[in-house]
Scaffold this motif. Structure first.
Motif, PDB file in Angstrom:
ATOM      1  N   LEU A 242       9.701   6.283   3.209  1.00  0.00           N
ATOM      2  CA  LEU A 242       9.387   5.791   1.874  1.00  0.00           C
ATOM      3  C   LEU A 242      10.082   6.655   0.828  1.00  0.00           C
ATOM      4  CD1 LEU A 242       5.518   5.303   2.284  1.00  0.00           C
ATOM      5  CD2 LEU A 242       7.311   3.619   2.697  1.00  0.00           C
ATOM      6  N   SER A 243      10.322   6.077  -0.351  1.00  0.00           N
ATOM      7  CA  SER A 243      10.863   6.834  -1.466  1.00  0.00           C
ATOM      8  C   SER A 243       9.797   7.819  -1.947  1.00  0.00           C
ATOM      9  CB  SER A 243      11.275   5.909  -2.604  1.00  0.00           C
ATOM     10  OG  SER A 243      10.139   5.247  -3.150  1.00  0.00           O
ATOM     11  N   GLU A 244      10.228   8.805  -2.735  1.00  0.00           N
ATOM     12  CA  GLU A 244       9.272   9.810  -3.223  1.00  0.00           C
ATOM     13  C   GLU A 244       8.146   9.171  -4.016  1.00  0.00           C
ATOM     14  OE1 GLU A 244      11.238  12.839  -5.375  1.00  0.00           O
ATOM     15  OE2 GLU A 244      12.478  13.530  -3.697  1.00  0.00           O
ATOM     16  N   LYS A 245       8.497   8.201  -4.845  1.00  0.00           N
ATOM     17  CA  LYS A 245       7.476   7.531  -5.655  1.00  0.00           C
ATOM     18  C   LYS A 245       6.503   6.766  -4.770  1.00  0.00           C
ATOM     19  CE  LYS A 245       7.007   4.316  -9.521  1.00  0.00           C
ATOM     20  NZ  LYS A 245       7.740   3.445 -10.480  1.00  0.00           N
ATOM     21  N   GLU A 246       7.032   6.061  -3.761  1.00  0.00           N
ATOM     22  CA  GLU A 246       6.168   5.285  -2.869  1.00  0.00           C
ATOM     23  C   GLU A 246       5.328   6.203  -1.984  1.00  0.00           C
ATOM     24  OE1 GLU A 246       5.219   2.259  -2.449  1.00  0.00           O
ATOM     25  OE2 GLU A 246       6.369   1.546  -4.159  1.00  0.00           O
ATOM     26  N   GLN A 247       5.871   7.385  -1.649  1.00  0.00           N
ATOM     27  CA  GLN A 247       5.094   8.328  -0.855  1.00  0.00           C
ATOM     28  C   GLN A 247       3.829   8.736  -1.599  1.00  0.00           C
ATOM     29  OE1 GLN A 247       7.202  11.710   0.705  1.00  0.00           O
ATOM     30  NE2 GLN A 247       8.955  10.478   1.397  1.00  0.00           N
ATOM     31  N   GLU A 248       3.969   9.059  -2.889  1.00  0.00           N
ATOM     32  CA  GLU A 248       2.805   9.459  -3.678  1.00  0.00           C
ATOM     33  C   GLU A 248       1.809   8.319  -3.797  1.00  0.00           C
ATOM     34  OE1 GLU A 248       2.223  12.511  -4.630  1.00  0.00           O
ATOM     35  OE2 GLU A 248       4.094  13.080  -3.650  1.00  0.00           O
ATOM     36  N   HIS A 249       2.340   7.108  -4.015  1.00  0.00           N
ATOM     37  CA  HIS A 249       1.465   5.945  -4.136  1.00  0.00           C
ATOM     38  C   HIS A 249       0.713   5.681  -2.827  1.00  0.00           C
ATOM     39  CE1 HIS A 249      -0.021   2.124  -5.469  1.00  0.00           C
ATOM     40  NE2 HIS A 249       0.655   1.463  -4.549  1.00  0.00           N
ATOM     41  N   THR A 250       1.438   5.770  -1.698  1.00  0.00           N
ATOM     42  CA  THR A 250       0.830   5.499  -0.393  1.00  0.00           C
ATOM     43  C   THR A 250      -0.210   6.563  -0.047  1.00  0.00           C
ATOM     44  OG1 THR A 250       2.866   4.438   0.350  1.00  0.00           O
ATOM     45  CG2 THR A 250       1.322   5.138   2.052  1.00  0.00           C
ATOM     46  N   LYS A 251       0.104   7.823  -0.338  1.00  0.00           N
ATOM     47  CA  LYS A 251      -0.871   8.892  -0.084  1.00  0.00           C
ATOM     48  C   LYS A 251      -2.172   8.636  -0.836  1.00  0.00           C
ATOM     49  CE  LYS A 251       2.444  12.645   0.794  1.00  0.00           C
ATOM     50  NZ  LYS A 251       2.992  13.913   0.253  1.00  0.00           N
ATOM     51  N   ALA A 252      -2.037   8.180  -2.089  1.00  0.00           N
ATOM     52  CA  ALA A 252      -3.244   7.913  -2.895  1.00  0.00           C
ATOM     53  C   ALA A 252      -4.062   6.782  -2.274  1.00  0.00           C
ATOM     54  CB  ALA A 252      -2.840   7.571  -4.327  1.00  0.00           C
ATOM     55  N   LEU A 253      -3.383   5.717  -1.817  1.00  0.00           N
ATOM     56  CA  LEU A 253      -4.093   4.597  -1.208  1.00  0.00           C
ATOM     57  C   LEU A 253      -4.783   5.009   0.087  1.00  0.00           C
ATOM     58  CD1 LEU A 253      -1.498   1.697  -1.730  1.00  0.00           C
ATOM     59  CD2 LEU A 253      -3.607   2.097  -2.995  1.00  0.00           C
ATOM     60  N   VAL A 254      -4.094   5.833   0.899  1.00  0.00           N
ATOM     61  CA  VAL A 254      -4.699   6.315   2.148  1.00  0.00           C
ATOM     62  C   VAL A 254      -5.918   7.177   1.839  1.00  0.00           C
ATOM     63  CG1 VAL A 254      -4.319   7.791   4.150  1.00  0.00           C
ATOM     64  CG2 VAL A 254      -2.557   6.157   3.472  1.00  0.00           C
ATOM     65  N   LYS A 255      -5.794   8.015   0.807  1.00  0.00           N
ATOM     66  CA  LYS A 255      -6.910   8.888   0.427  1.00  0.00           C
ATOM     67  C   LYS A 255      -8.129   8.059   0.033  1.00  0.00           C
ATOM     68  CE  LYS A 255      -7.976  12.677  -2.815  1.00  0.00           C
ATOM     69  NZ  LYS A 255      -9.074  12.028  -3.520  1.00  0.00           N
ATOM     70  N   TYR A 256      -7.913   7.017  -0.784  1.00  0.00           N
ATOM     71  CA  TYR A 256      -9.027   6.158  -1.185  1.00  0.00           C
ATOM     72  C   TYR A 256      -9.651   5.480   0.031  1.00  0.00           C
ATOM     73  CZ  TYR A 256      -7.469   6.668  -6.019  1.00  0.00           C
ATOM     74  OH  TYR A 256      -7.121   7.167  -7.236  1.00  0.00           O
ATOM     75  N   ALA A 257      -8.807   5.067   0.981  1.00  0.00           N
ATOM     76  CA  ALA A 257      -9.322   4.393   2.180  1.00  0.00           C
ATOM     77  C   ALA A 257     -10.149   5.358   3.021  1.00  0.00           C
ATOM     78  CB  ALA A 257      -8.157   3.820   2.986  1.00  0.00           C
ATOM     79  N   LEU A 258      -9.665   6.575   3.208  1.00  0.00           N
ATOM     80  CA  LEU A 258     -10.396   7.561   4.020  1.00  0.00           C
ATOM     81  C   LEU A 258     -11.700   7.966   3.354  1.00  0.00           C
ATOM     82  CD1 LEU A 258      -7.461   9.864   5.209  1.00  0.00           C
ATOM     83  CD2 LEU A 258      -8.587   8.021   6.467  1.00  0.00           C
ATOM     84  N   GLU A 259     -11.744   7.896   2.025  1.00  0.00           N
ATOM     85  CA  GLU A 259     -12.988   8.214   1.306  1.00  0.00           C
ATOM     86  C   GLU A 259     -13.930   7.026   1.250  1.00  0.00           C
ATOM     87  OE1 GLU A 259     -11.625   9.464  -2.461  1.00  0.00           O
ATOM     88  OE2 GLU A 259     -10.994  11.472  -1.808  1.00  0.00           O
ATOM     89  N   GLY A 260     -13.499   5.887   1.808  1.00  0.00           N
ATOM     90  CA  GLY A 260     -14.343   4.701   1.823  1.00  0.00           C
ATOM     91  C   GLY A 260     -14.403   3.975   0.506  1.00  0.00           C
ATOM     92  N   LYS A 261     -13.452   4.264  -0.408  1.00  0.00           N
ATOM     93  CA  LYS A 261     -13.478   3.640  -1.728  1.00  0.00           C
ATOM     94  C   LYS A 261     -12.766   2.293  -1.758  1.00  0.00           C
ATOM     95  CE  LYS A 261     -13.595   8.063  -4.193  1.00  0.00           C
ATOM     96  NZ  LYS A 261     -12.898   8.941  -5.167  1.00  0.00           N
ATOM     97  N   ALA A 262     -11.851   2.069  -0.857  1.00  0.00           N
ATOM     98  CA  ALA A 262     -11.083   0.823  -0.868  1.00  0.00           C
ATOM     99  C   ALA A 262     -10.407   0.638   0.476  1.00  0.00           C
ATOM    100  CB  ALA A 262     -10.036   0.837  -1.986  1.00  0.00           C
TER     101      ALA A 262
END
Length: 807
Positions: free
Chosen positions: A265-285
């Motif tokens: 992934l591009s640097e921008k997409e990496q940050e975006h994907t990390k945020a989405l994974v974090k929300y998923a692991l926290e059970g938020k989305a």
């Protein structure tokens, strides 16, 4: 011995029992393993169906929005197709579901799905009948939102149950595999043959599992959907074969970790994907994302990824699994579709023709701005609101609507159907209508769609042309204009009766028309006229020429010839159609006028000279009288001498201006190409002293055109206008005169602008009248003939002159 035999038999019986028991355990474990594997396949299929149902619901909403934005029927058709797919998804889930708890969830999902689809259908109806805002408001009603949210919750619950069951079955398979291995070791220690038989059976079972796994991989490849699983504790990721293909990686060399995945992934997409994974692991989305991945070979793909997080009993994330779908082609198609829709919308809104869709019973579904304009409505919405019965309200004769509908029913479409319709103010407008029938999947008529072209002006022109044609025929007969038609390819020429009369040729003459024409053209003009014909055929010039002809009695006549060339699609000349007009009398009259003008010019010059001489004498003697006897002449006498001398000087100027005015109207003067740059050079040279004395500035474009006219007259024209700009200047202000030139389709427009005193609006009508003055002579001297002379020069050259002013 008997006891030994008993022991042997007992051993054999015990061994046989152990073997049979072990085999039975192995057999039943194997069957359980196969059953669990089949259940896994069903669960995977159910997961795919559940994901497909979710995606279809998203696509239904997307198509609904697309239809609301563009009114494109394509979205509506796709909307109904996907509704059917949703029902198929539910049917497959009901058919293949295993657990009773899941069956119960399916039974709850099915009515919710039907209610959701009904709500979406109702939203479409609200949009069509009441507009976009009403549709959005309708879909945001609490009941509608509750159904959507409850349906999503049930679908997520179903997916979680299936995933949990998938994990349990996988653990069960592993457990049964261990038991099978133990049984095989027991059988191997007891009887090698049984071991071999069991091994063979096991291999057959493994082949079946591998075959099922191969089919699963093939299904992923066809759908371009890869699957993945991430063990968060060990940071190990498992990819399916299709997942490796999507990312362009080799399973033997690629470092299959979370970081390795992010490297695509591009640097921008990496940050975006990390945020989405974090929300998923926290059970938020839930983890869902569309992004671009960079493959190993440098190419890129657009993918849609979704995943589900697994939690332990402490609600701590332990793993994550999901799918990756290649949506590159869909995105490209969506982009092309959006571009096509954009172009269609531009054409729809900017088309000069009316574009519409209407129901069978006579209501407009949609219309473009030109459609509203043709019928005098402020906007398409105004037209749609007002027009409730097209046949009665729009058609001047409602029977025409019925006739058009009957033709459409028979033919399916009509082209260029000309009919009279009514505007909003009840005025009649002629239109040319092209319409077709649009049918649904069952071939029933859905609606009409087509275009309207306003042909009112054309109809009026046709009527005028009909009258004009009759009048033209009379005019041709009255003006002695001959008409000829030359078929160039076959070298065949046709003359009308007047042509024979103009050339003094008997229609029964044995010569061909070409021979008769060539014999009649004056020898001195023949080469030039023939060259004009050839150049017109080549397309180098328009055939517009004059020449002399010689009659049988040796008298000379003048002819004016005009023609146009008809050509094929490749530009080749096919025929020439033209006219000849006998202009002998006009030529003779022009020559007489020229002679008369020469005489008048001579008379004007002589008169002006003869009048100037005594005036100069009077002015001179008055000057001598004032100079010689100034000591003895009193104040009143000097005033009388001054007034007499001033009157003589003004008379001299007036005679000069009258001479210029008489010359300015000479229409018979020879017209030739005149370089306006030369004219301006002469003007600047003659005004150089005045410009220096007044500090005037003249702004002239670098490039000036070549026009047709008389150079001396154009010189006087510009000289007068610029002199006025300098003369009528404001006090304490250096005059500035600016010349601008603009090319128009059939002429040149010259604009001379100055910063002078200007002219009041009430006085502007007097500017171009002879001897009209707007100022006292002591303020601005002159005779009042300057602008009149300019007007006469301009009109002699076929133009017009006017003036605008700001004070």
């Amino acid at each position: 011995m008997k006891n030994y035999k008993k022991q042997i038999y007992l051993f054999l019986y015990i061994s046989l029992f152990i073997v049979i028991s072990s085999f039975a355990v192995l057999f039943f474990n194997f069957r359980k393993q196969v059953r669990l594997q089949n259940e896994i396949l069903k669960i995977n299929m159910n997961l795919i169906q559940a994901d497909s149902l979710i995606n279809n619901l998203l696509q239904i909403e997307s198509d609904k929005r697309g239809f609301q934005i563009t009114r494109e029927v394509y979205y509506l058709k796709n909307f109904y197709t996907i509704k059917v797919n949703c029902n198929i998804n539910i049917a497959n889930l009901k058919k293949n579901i295993i657990a009773d708890s899941d069956k119960k969830i399916i039974s709850e999902i099915e009515p919710l799905l039907q209610l959701r689809i009904v709500n979406l259908d109702s939203g479409v109806v609200v949009f069509v009948t009441r507009g976009f805002d009403a549709s959005v408001k309708f879909m945001q009603l609490k009941g509608k939102k509750n159904i959507r949210e409850l349906l999503n919750q049930k679908l997520e619950l179903l997916k979680n149950n299936l995933l949990q069951k998938l994990g349990e079955n996988t653990s069960g398979i592993n457990k049964r595999s261990n038991q099978n291995l133990t049984g095989l070791l027991i059988l191997l220690s007891i009887f090698i043959m049984l071991m071999l038989v069991a091994a063979r059976t096991f291999r057959l079972a493994q082949k079946k599992i591998i075959k099922n796994h191969f089919k699963f991989n093939e299904a992923q490849s066809i759908a371009k959907i890869g699957s993945w699983e991430w063990d968060i504790v060990t940071n190990k990721i498992t990819w399916s074969r299709e997942q490796f293909r999507l990312f362009g990686e080799d399973r033997k060399t690629f470092d299959l970790t979370y970081e390795g995945y992010l490297s695509h992934l591009s640097e921008k997409e990496q940050e975006h994907t990390k945020a989405l994974v974090k929300y998923a692991l926290e059970g938020k989305a839930n983890y869902t994302v569309e992004h671009e991945i960079k493959r190993k070979d440098g190419t890129s793909l657009m993918v849609f990824e979704q995943g589900t997080v697994l939690f332990d009993e402490n609600n701590k994330p332990t793993g994550m699994f999901g799918t990756t779908q290649d949506i590159t082609e869909r995105k490209r198609a969506d982009g092309e579709l959006l571009e096509t829709q954009k172009k269609f919308k531009e054409i729809f809104n900017n088309s000069a023709d009316g574009i519409y869709q209407s129901t069978i019973d006579g209501r407009f579904i949609m219309a473009n701005p030109s459609m509203a304009r043709i019928f005098g409505y402020d906007s398409p919405d105004d037209l749609l609101l007002f027009m409730t019965d097209i046949g009665e309200q729009l058609y001047a004769d409602p029977a025409d609507r019925k006739r058009m509908t009957e033709l459409l029913s028979k033919q399916g479409h009509i082209e260029n159907f000309e009919v009279q319709l009514l505007k909003k103010n009840k005025d009649i407008v002629w239109v040319s209508e092209s319409t077709r029938i649009v049918r649904d999947e069952k071939y029933n008529i859905s609606y009409f769609e087509g275009t309207l072209k306003d042909i009112t002006e054309r109809k009026k022109a046709e009527e005028q042309l009909l009258h004009l044609s009759n009048r033209l025929q009379l005019a041709i007969q009255a003006t002695s204009i001959g008409i000829w038609d030359w078929d160039i390819a076959n070298n065949n020429t046709v003359w009308d009766e007047e042509m024979y009369h103009i050339y003094n040729v008997d229609p029964k003459d044995s010569r061909t028309i070409t021979e008769a024409w060539e014999a009649a053209v004056h020898p001195e003009d023949f080469e030039r006229v023939n060259l004009d014909l050839q150049m017109a055929i080549k397309g180098d010039k328009v055939y517009d020429t004059g020449f002399r002809i010689v009659w049988k009695d040796k008298s000379i006549h003048y002819v004016k010839g005009n023609a146009f060339v008809q050509r094929d699609q490749y530009g080749n000349a096919l025929r020439m159609i033209g006219t000849n007009t006998d202009i002998t009398e006009r030529k003779e009259a022009e020559e007489k006028i020229l002679e008369l003008n020469k005489s008048l010019d001579q008379f004007a010059n002589i008169t002006a000279h003869d009048l100037q001489e005594p005036i100069r004498m009077v002015s001179g003697f008055l000057g001598l009288l004032e100079k010689k006897y100034s000591d003895v002449i009193d104040k009143d006498g000097k005033s009388y001498i001054y007034r007499a001398k001033d009157g003589a000087d003004r008379m001299s100027i007036l005679i000069k201006d009258l001479l210029e005015f008489s010359r300015s109207g000479n229409k018979a003067a020879k017209k030739e190409p005149v370089d306006f740059s030369i004219v301006m050079d002469l003007v600047k040279k003659d005004l150089s002293i005045v410009m220096t004395e007044t500090g005037a500035t003249l702004f002239i474009p670098e490039s000036l055109p070549v026009v047709t006219g008389t150079q001396s007259a154009l010189y006087r024209l510009v000289l007068n206008l610029i002199s006025n700009g300098i003369k009528f200047r404001k006090k304490d202000t250096a005059p500035e005169v600016t010349l601008t030139v603009k090319e128009l389709p059939d002429c040149w427009e010259f604009n001379l602008q100055d910063n002078g005193i200007g002219v009041a609006e009430k006085d502007q009508p007097k500017l171009f009248q002879a001897f009209q003055r707007l100022h006292r002579r002591d303020e601005y001297p002159g005779t009042g003939l300057g602008l009149v002379t300019c007007k006469k020069i301009v009109e002699t050259h076929g133009g017009k002159i006017w003036m605008t002013s700001e004070q």
